[in-house]
Write an enzyme that holds these catalytic residues in place. Sequence first.
Site, short mmCIF file in Angstrom:
data_model
loop_
_atom_site.label_atom_id
_atom_site.label_comp_id
_atom_site.label_asym_id
_atom_site.label_seq_id
_atom_site.Cartn_x
_atom_site.Cartn_y
_atom_site.Cartn_z
N ASP A 265 -7.84 -6.36 -13.67
CA ASP A 265 -8.05 -4.98 -14.12
C ASP A 265 -8.50 -4.93 -15.58
O ASP A 265 -9.01 -3.91 -16.04
CB ASP A 265 -6.77 -4.16 -13.96
CG ASP A 265 -6.33 -4.07 -12.51
OD1 ASP A 265 -7.18 -4.23 -11.63
OD2 ASP A 265 -5.13 -3.85 -12.27
N GLY B 24 -9.00 -1.66 -9.14
CA GLY B 24 -8.95 -0.88 -10.39
C GLY B 24 -8.32 0.47 -10.09
O GLY B 24 -8.97 1.36 -9.57
N ARG B 25 -7.02 0.56 -10.38
CA ARG B 25 -6.29 1.77 -10.02
C ARG B 25 -6.42 2.88 -11.06
O ARG B 25 -6.68 4.02 -10.72
CB ARG B 25 -4.80 1.44 -9.84
CG ARG B 25 -4.55 0.62 -8.62
CD ARG B 25 -3.16 0.03 -8.61
NE ARG B 25 -2.93 -0.53 -7.30
CZ ARG B 25 -2.19 0.05 -6.36
NH1 ARG B 25 -1.56 1.18 -6.61
NH2 ARG B 25 -2.05 -0.50 -5.18
N ARG C 208 -9.64 -11.52 -6.28
CA ARG C 208 -8.56 -12.21 -7.01
C ARG C 208 -8.54 -13.71 -6.74
O ARG C 208 -7.93 -14.47 -7.51
CB ARG C 208 -7.21 -11.60 -6.62
CG ARG C 208 -7.03 -10.17 -7.09
CD ARG C 208 -5.67 -9.92 -7.68
NE ARG C 208 -4.58 -10.36 -6.85
CZ ARG C 208 -3.62 -9.58 -6.38
NH1 ARG C 208 -3.65 -8.28 -6.64
NH2 ARG C 208 -2.64 -10.07 -5.68
O1 F6P Z 1 -3.23 -5.29 -10.86
C1 F6P Z 1 -4.06 -6.16 -10.20
C2 F6P Z 1 -4.41 -5.64 -8.84
O2 F6P Z 1 -5.28 -6.59 -8.29
C3 F6P Z 1 -5.01 -4.24 -8.79
O3 F6P Z 1 -6.36 -4.17 -9.15
C4 F6P Z 1 -4.76 -3.86 -7.35
O4 F6P Z 1 -4.73 -2.49 -7.19
C5 F6P Z 1 -3.42 -4.48 -7.09
O5 F6P Z 1 -3.28 -5.57 -7.99
C6 F6P Z 1 -3.23 -4.96 -5.68
O6 F6P Z 1 -1.93 -5.42 -5.54
P1 F6P Z 1 -1.37 -6.17 -4.25
O7 F6P Z 1 -1.81 -7.59 -4.31
O8 F6P Z 1 0.10 -6.03 -4.40
O9 F6P Z 1 -1.94 -5.47 -3.06
#
Ligand code: F6P
Length: 330
Positions: free
Chosen positions: A126, A169-170, A262
Site C-alpha cells: 500500500d 489499496g483500501r 503480494r
Molecule cells: O495492507 C496490505 C494489503 O495487501 C491491502 O492492500 C489489502 O487490502 C489487504 O492487505 C488484504 O489483506 P488479506 O491478505 O488479509 O486479505
Amino acid sequence: MRIGLLTGGGDCAGLNAAIRAAVRAGSSYGDEFVGFHHGWRGVVEDESSSLTTSDTKGILQNGGTILRTAGFHPHEHEGGVAAVMQTVERHQLDALIVIGGDGTLDSANHLAELGVPIVGIAKTIDNDVAGTGHCIGFDTAVATAVEAVDRLQTTGESHDRLMVVEVMGRTVGWLAVCTGIAGGADALCLPELPTDFDELAKAVMRHHDAGSTSSVVVVAEGALGGAFLGSPDGSAGSMVSKELAQRTGYETRLTVLGHVQRGGPPTASDRLLATRCGVSAVDAVHAHRFATLVSIGDNSAELVSLNVVSSGARPVPETLLRVARTMTAW
Ligand code: F6P
C-alpha cells in the site's frame, strides 16, 4: 547483542531480503538473532527459532517471509503486552527489529512507549506508512500490476473491450495511481476521490470516439468510498465494471489482481530498499536509537520517531495526483 526479528501483517515481496540483510549486518557486529514466527503472535507465544546467516542463504530473491507472518496485535489480547515483555526477558534480547505495515508498527510503537527497545522497518504494497518515502514491497506490486495492465491492453484491443482492473489499496491509491500512470491506463477510480459514473462513462466514450476501440480502467479496492471493502455484494471493481458497461454499452471484462500483487520475487528496487532497511536497522540498534523507524529517502536512510506511524496513512502527494489527472480520466 541479541536481537529479535519479526515480520507482521500482510506479506509482500522483499521481506526475506530485509531479514537477510539484518542478519548479515548483525553478523559483522557479532550479534545473535532470534526469529519470531507469525509476527507479534510469535513473540506473545514465544514461537521462535535462532536465525543465522546460513538460514538466510539464498532467500534474497524469494517472495514471502521465512519467518511467516500474521496480523496480530499484543495489546488487543489479554496478557499480550506482558507476554511480550516476558519473551524479551527470557531471550535476553537487547532489541527487537519489527518489519511491518501500519498495524504491526502501531503495535510496535505502543510497546516502545512501554520501554521495549524497538527499531521499525516499513513494508506494505500500500506504500502508506507515514514517516518514510518508500515501503518494501510496493515497487514489486506496481511492477506486477503494470505487467497485468500491459497484458489487458492487448487482449482488450483484440476484442474491442473495456477492461476494468482492480488493484489493492483500501484507504490510499498509491498502487492504483502508479499502476495507472506506468501502465498507461485510460481512467482511474481512487479512494481519494468520489467516482462519478456518468462522467467516467463519458470520458471512456470520448476516448473511443477519438479512435480507440478499447480502454483500461484501474480501480483501487477502496474506491467508491470504501463501500465494497469486504462486501459479499461484489467489489469496487465489479461495481465500476457493471456501471460502465450499462452506460457505455461496451463489452466489459473485470480482472481482480488480488494477492498476485503480494507474491513472487521482489524487483531489484525492492531488494535494494529492503537491504538498506535491514542494514540501517541493525546500525540503529548498535547506536541505541530505539523507538525509531528506518526512514528511506532517495539518497538517505535516517531514523525518525516510531510514533509517526500512528499519525495516519501517508497520502499520495498532490504532484503525483496531478500527473495521474493529466494522463488519465477519473
Ligand atoms: O495492507 C496490505 C494489503 O495487501 C491491502 O492492500 C489489502 O487490502 C489487504 O492487505 C488484504 O489483506 P488479506 O491478505 O488479509 O486479505
